[in-house]
Design an enzyme around this catalytic site. Structure first.
Site, PDB file in Angstrom:
ATOM      1  N   ASP A   1       4.027   7.068  -0.415  1.00  0.00           N
ATOM      2  CA  ASP A   1       3.719   5.894   0.450  1.00  0.00           C
ATOM      3  C   ASP A   1       3.148   4.906  -0.734  1.00  0.00           C
ATOM      4  O   ASP A   1       3.385   4.830  -1.638  1.00  0.00           O
ATOM      5  CB  ASP A   1       3.318   5.973   1.931  1.00  0.00           C
ATOM      6  CG  ASP A   1       3.582   4.783   2.487  1.00  0.00           C
ATOM      7  OD1 ASP A   1       4.002   3.655   1.835  1.00  0.00           O
ATOM      8  OD2 ASP A   1       2.989   4.445   3.850  1.00  0.00           O
TER       9      ASP A   1
ATOM     10  N   ARG B   1       4.158  -4.445  -5.432  1.00  0.00           N
ATOM     11  CA  ARG B   1       3.163  -4.494  -4.497  1.00  0.00           C
ATOM     12  C   ARG B   1       1.786  -4.389  -5.624  1.00  0.00           C
ATOM     13  O   ARG B   1       0.769  -3.479  -5.221  1.00  0.00           O
ATOM     14  CB  ARG B   1       3.164  -3.633  -3.511  1.00  0.00           C
ATOM     15  CG  ARG B   1       4.283  -3.756  -2.493  1.00  0.00           C
ATOM     16  CD  ARG B   1       4.189  -2.726  -1.389  1.00  0.00           C
ATOM     17  NE  ARG B   1       5.231  -2.924  -0.482  1.00  0.00           N
ATOM     18  CZ  ARG B   1       5.358  -2.240   0.628  1.00  0.00           C
ATOM     19  NH1 ARG B   1       4.674  -1.074   0.976  1.00  0.00           N
ATOM     20  NH2 ARG B   1       6.314  -2.395   1.654  1.00  0.00           N
TER      21      ARG B   1
ATOM     22  N   ASP C   1      -0.706   7.567   1.981  1.00  0.00           N
ATOM     23  CA  ASP C   1      -1.370   7.010   0.799  1.00  0.00           C
ATOM     24  C   ASP C   1      -2.299   7.739   0.013  1.00  0.00           C
ATOM     25  O   ASP C   1      -2.927   8.496   0.770  1.00  0.00           O
ATOM     26  CB  ASP C   1      -1.861   5.548   1.200  1.00  0.00           C
ATOM     27  CG  ASP C   1      -0.951   5.039   2.215  1.00  0.00           C
ATOM     28  OD1 ASP C   1       0.221   4.702   1.814  1.00  0.00           O
ATOM     29  OD2 ASP C   1      -1.509   4.165   3.218  1.00  0.00           O
TER      30      ASP C   1
ATOM     31  N   ASP D   1      -3.592   1.259  -0.093  1.00  0.00           N
ATOM     32  CA  ASP D   1      -3.215   0.403   1.061  1.00  0.00           C
ATOM     33  C   ASP D   1      -4.543   0.064   1.688  1.00  0.00           C
ATOM     34  O   ASP D   1      -5.230   0.940   1.998  1.00  0.00           O
ATOM     35  CB  ASP D   1      -2.111   0.820   1.861  1.00  0.00           C
ATOM     36  CG  ASP D   1      -0.969   0.977   1.234  1.00  0.00           C
ATOM     37  OD1 ASP D   1      -0.762   0.456  -0.034  1.00  0.00           O
ATOM     38  OD2 ASP D   1       0.005   1.356   1.966  1.00  0.00           O
TER      39      ASP D   1
END
Length: 431
Positions: free
Chosen positions: A249, A306, A210, A253
């Site tokens: 990714d 997301r 990430d 996050d």
């Protein structure tokens, strides 16, 4: 200038360093902006990161814990430890460089017994079957991945402020805030957290890195960041064995019981899995009272999904601008996803998506409710929840959540959000 981290020193400290001839001492170089962003702290009402003591980062650092860096090795060294520290980043720092600043490639991290070509040859389903890899070549890939991970991850300690100077950026690095408290990252581009060693899982590819991963982190303020894949688009990559090869990714996050986080005035552009908050449907991280995150005045441009997707936590999502122009390889799936035990309180967000229907902004991933008000979609006021519930009655969500926001700054009228956010969100736009 490359070399050891350059400490910003007072006159007395410079004299002391000269007298003792410390190795690695360097010329003091103050940051080039009128405000000293390194000494700034989060405002007392600015979202969840302001709760329970607030977020001050390294603002209390003594002069000998203030650094200016322009290499990856120096940045990794400067952020170590839990003492208050301020780190100013200059230029474009590339994590794919060695200690001397020489460029590296994926192949430089190959462990003995691994090459990409040998991996594809060994685990081709025509040869291996549709099974997860095992054996010497997979073991060599894991060793390669471990060395690569150690090199490209930035692991700040607690009580840290990282600030970009002018147009500073970090490319190929992954910010990993694990079990730390009180961290600020501001005014920085963070690009292309690329996984050189994606794994075949028997039926799909998986990438690990990430741009930012918060794992068990608390009191974190991420502000005025520009986050991109830097033109390296997953959806323009090859299909291998009938599955898209993943090399990125998440953008940001926030997982494993992280809590008290504010993400503000940032520009996330051309990315797939944008902001996952809560990484499992189980209660293994005891997240019932955690994952409290405020997301405000951010620009999500061509973000596939997301933004955010939430499990368990409590998110205040306001005054963000979501745009999708269709002129991109990234497909659009949805923006806000309601997961198990989640409480998203969304207000006064604006959407400009000429090719998308309003009912597709939301997605139910096992949630029960989402509060959403004041939305404007393609210039018109639209009840996004009503549109979703009508189009997808089997996934319908209630309109009220049992946990609302406690701290926030001004909530601007939705009509002002497009010009306000596009003018001020992202690195280099703090005013």
């Amino acid at each position: 200038m490359h070399g050891p981290a350059k400490r910003l020193l007072t006159t007395a400290a410079i004299a002391a360093v000269a007298a003792t001839a410390l190795t690695g001492a360097a010329e003091a170089k103050p940051p080039r902006y009128e405000r000293d962003l390194g000494r700034e702290t989060l405002a007392a009402n600015d979202g969840w990161a302001a709760a329970e003591g607030g977020t001050t980062g390294g603002s209390a650092a003594t002069d000998d814990n203030v650094f200016t860096v322009d290499t990856w090795a120096d940045l990794q060294e400067a952020v170590q430890g839990d003492q208050p520290k301020i780190v100013y980043v200059e230029g474009d720092i590339d994590a794919w460089t060695d200690a001397e600043g020489n460029a590296l490639t994926c192949e430089d991290f190959n462990a003995p017994g691994y090459t990409w070509e040998s991996y594809l040859e060994t685990y081709d389903p025509e040869v291996w079957g549709w099974n997860e890899p095992s054996g010497p070549v997979e073991e060599a890939r894991v060793r390669s991945y471990d060395d690569f991970r150690q090199h490209v991850m930035l692991r700040p300690g607690s009580n840290t402020t990282i600030v970009g100077v002018d147009d500073a950026s970090v490319t190929h690095g992954s910010f990993f805030l694990s079990q730390v408290d009180n961290v600020i990252v501001r005014n920085l581009g963070v690009h292309d957290a690329y996984d050189c060693f994606p794994a075949w899982e028997g039926d799909a590819w998986d990438a690990e890195f990430d741009n930012f991963e918060l794992s068990g982190a608390t009191h974190v303020w991420l502000d005025h960041l520009t986050i991109t894949d830097d033109g390296v688009e997953d959806y323009e990559g090859p299909d291998i064995w009938g599955q898209r090869l993943e090399i990125h990714d998440g953008a940001i996050d926030i997982v494993r019981g992280s809590d008290l986080v504010t993400v503000s005035w940032s520009h996330i552009q051309d990315h797939d899995k944008t902001m996952l908050i809560g990484n499992t449907n189980s209660d293994r991280y005891d997240e019932w009272e955690k994952l409290r995150v405020t997301i405000h005045h951010n620009w999500f441009e061509n973000a596939s999904q997301r933004a955010p997707r939430l499990r368990y936590g409590q998110n205040h999502v306001y005054n963000n601008f979501y745009t999708y122009d269709g002129d991109t390889s990234y497909p659009y799936y949805y923006s806000m996803g309601s997961g198990v035990h989640s409480a998203i309180y969304a207000e006064n967000n604006a959407f400009h998506m000429p090719t998308i229907a309003p009912e597709d902004v939301l997605r139910n991933w096992g949630g029960e409710a989402i509060h959403i008000e004041g939305s404007r979609f393609n210039g018109k006021r639209v009840d996004l929840l009503a549109a979703f519930n009508e189009a997808y009655p089997d996934d319908a969500l209630a309109s009220e959540v049992d946990r609302g926001p406690e701290l926030h700054g001004r909530v601007h009228p939705t009509v002002a959000v497009p010009w306000l956010v596009t003018a001020k969100a992202g690195a280099g736009r703090i005013c």
